[in-house]
Design a protein around this motif. Structure first.
Motif, short mmCIF file in Angstrom:
data_model
loop_
_atom_site.label_atom_id
_atom_site.label_comp_id
_atom_site.label_asym_id
_atom_site.label_seq_id
_atom_site.Cartn_x
_atom_site.Cartn_y
_atom_site.Cartn_z
N THR A 170 20.23 1.67 -2.39
CA THR A 170 18.95 0.69 -1.89
C THR A 170 18.47 0.08 -3.27
OG1 THR A 170 18.67 2.25 -0.63
CG2 THR A 170 16.75 0.51 -0.84
N VAL A 171 18.01 -1.39 -3.43
CA VAL A 171 17.93 -2.17 -4.46
C VAL A 171 16.30 -3.11 -4.00
CG1 VAL A 171 19.43 -3.98 -4.36
CG2 VAL A 171 18.07 -3.55 -6.48
N VAL A 172 15.37 -2.53 -4.05
CA VAL A 172 14.07 -3.59 -3.53
C VAL A 172 13.98 -4.78 -4.78
CG1 VAL A 172 11.30 -3.47 -3.24
CG2 VAL A 172 12.91 -1.92 -3.05
N VAL A 173 14.11 -5.88 -4.23
CA VAL A 173 14.14 -7.05 -4.88
C VAL A 173 12.59 -8.78 -4.23
CG1 VAL A 173 16.35 -6.76 -5.01
CG2 VAL A 173 15.41 -8.59 -3.52
N GLY A 174 11.69 -8.71 -6.05
CA GLY A 174 11.59 -10.02 -5.95
C GLY A 174 9.57 -9.83 -5.45
N MET A 175 9.51 -7.97 -6.38
CA MET A 175 8.42 -7.25 -6.50
C MET A 175 7.47 -8.83 -6.81
SD MET A 175 6.99 -4.43 -7.28
CE MET A 175 7.89 -3.06 -6.28
N GLN A 176 6.49 -8.80 -6.42
CA GLN A 176 5.29 -9.96 -7.35
C GLN A 176 4.63 -9.06 -8.55
OE1 GLN A 176 2.64 -12.31 -4.70
NE2 GLN A 176 4.13 -12.50 -3.75
N PRO A 177 4.16 -9.60 -9.75
CA PRO A 177 3.79 -8.55 -10.63
C PRO A 177 2.66 -8.04 -10.46
CG PRO A 177 4.32 -11.24 -11.41
CD PRO A 177 4.94 -10.76 -10.14
N ALA A 178 1.97 -8.45 -9.40
CA ALA A 178 0.22 -7.82 -9.32
C ALA A 178 0.92 -6.86 -8.05
CB ALA A 178 -0.48 -9.17 -8.23
N MET A 206 7.49 3.90 2.50
CA MET A 206 8.84 3.34 3.55
C MET A 206 9.48 3.59 2.53
SD MET A 206 9.09 0.49 5.73
CE MET A 206 8.80 -0.64 4.23
N LEU A 207 9.53 2.42 1.64
CA LEU A 207 11.00 1.85 0.96
C LEU A 207 11.57 3.76 0.36
CD1 LEU A 207 8.77 -1.02 -0.84
CD2 LEU A 207 10.52 -1.15 0.36
N THR A 208 10.73 4.08 -0.32
CA THR A 208 11.30 5.31 -0.89
C THR A 208 12.04 5.94 0.01
OG1 THR A 208 9.41 5.84 -1.91
CG2 THR A 208 10.90 7.88 -2.31
N SER A 209 11.23 5.81 1.58
CA SER A 209 12.41 7.23 2.77
C SER A 209 13.92 6.39 2.78
CB SER A 209 10.86 7.08 4.17
OG SER A 209 11.57 7.28 5.29
N ILE A 210 13.38 4.91 2.78
CA ILE A 210 14.94 3.91 3.54
C ILE A 210 15.91 4.38 1.71
CG2 ILE A 210 15.39 1.60 3.82
CD1 ILE A 210 13.68 0.70 4.95
N LEU A 228 7.94 5.05 -6.55
CA LEU A 228 9.28 4.88 -5.98
C LEU A 228 10.44 5.20 -6.26
CD1 LEU A 228 8.91 0.75 -5.62
CD2 LEU A 228 7.80 2.75 -4.21
N GLU A 229 9.81 6.11 -7.18
CA GLU A 229 11.08 7.65 -7.08
C GLU A 229 12.53 6.66 -6.52
OE1 GLU A 229 11.13 12.19 -8.69
OE2 GLU A 229 9.47 11.41 -7.59
N ASP A 287 0.59 -1.17 -0.08
CA ASP A 287 -0.06 0.06 -0.37
C ASP A 287 0.86 1.78 -0.15
OD1 ASP A 287 1.33 0.66 2.27
OD2 ASP A 287 -0.65 -0.01 3.46
N SER A 288 0.08 2.56 0.34
CA SER A 288 0.79 4.12 0.21
C SER A 288 1.85 4.07 1.55
CB SER A 288 -0.23 5.43 -0.21
OG SER A 288 -1.01 4.89 1.20
N PHE A 289 1.51 3.26 2.48
CA PHE A 289 2.56 3.25 3.61
C PHE A 289 3.71 2.53 3.07
CE2 PHE A 289 4.08 1.58 6.99
CZ PHE A 289 4.43 2.85 7.93
N VAL A 290 3.55 1.27 2.84
CA VAL A 290 5.10 0.93 2.48
C VAL A 290 5.83 1.12 1.74
CG1 VAL A 290 5.93 -2.13 1.13
CG2 VAL A 290 4.14 -1.54 2.96
N GLY A 291 5.02 1.90 0.63
CA GLY A 291 5.09 2.32 -0.92
C GLY A 291 6.22 3.44 -0.60
#
Lengths: 124, 124
Positions: free
Chosen positions: B77-85, B62-66, B97-98, B56-60
């Protein structure tokens, strides 16, 4: 949560256990790991339990069981990140984690798996 | 669960997110990661979200913030394993996820971080 993710890093499968394991989660993890070892031909399994502050007999048996399954599938299992208090509890409970290798952290665990691979390739 | 464990593998810190993040867990993870980057001098942070079926937007955020915090501390930082959905949902939500780099899996993520290190050492 349905299942604990298994990350593939070269010939090693990495699992970090972050929650208290329920029976079904543990069984699913065993199945998933067995499937992934067979599918990928991984030679090592690393299980990080640094997030666990308590390891009871159920989790202890699960670690022993995963290690046994992996061994039959020709993979070495190493448990890393065990907190000192957990080690003390395990001994007090009389759980020896027989057949389970341990290492202080992920890097030492990787070294252990690398050595196991080299020994294995030498035919020991 | 109090905190999500951070595994150190060489110059990379690895985090696997397995549960729906609560506010406090996310803040603790940010703090822990910032502390670990500063303490270890890690040049890369890898966040595996393969277990997440919903972002959701909260996790989104958080990833941008980290990612932003890590960048200030000279880490990629690299985010891996994102499911297509999940990718579809993010686009539908308008979350881009800028500044967050992504890779299909851990191994590709490691390659990406390795390239980032090489570019960095060349002074780019």
């Amino acid at each position: 949560m349905d299942r604990i993710p298994i990350l593939r890093m070269g010939e090693t499968l990495l699992v970090t256990i972050q929650v208290d394991m329920q029976d079904q989660t543990a069984l699913t993890l065993q199945d998933d790991l067995a499937g992934q070892i067979a599918k990928t031909g991984a030679s090592g399994v690393m299980i990080d339990i640094s997030a666990l502050e308590i390891v009871d007999s159920f989790v202890g048996r699960m670690l022993t069981s995963i290690s046994g399954i992996a061994r039959i599938l020709s993979a070495t299992t190493v448990v890393v990140g065990m907190q000192p208090a957990v080690a003390i509890t395990l001994v007090e409970l009389g759980l020896s984690l027989e057949g389970v290798r341990t290492a202080l952290n992920v890097e030492r665990g990787m070294e252990l798996l690398q050595r196991a691979r080299e020994e294995s390739s030498l035919g020991h």
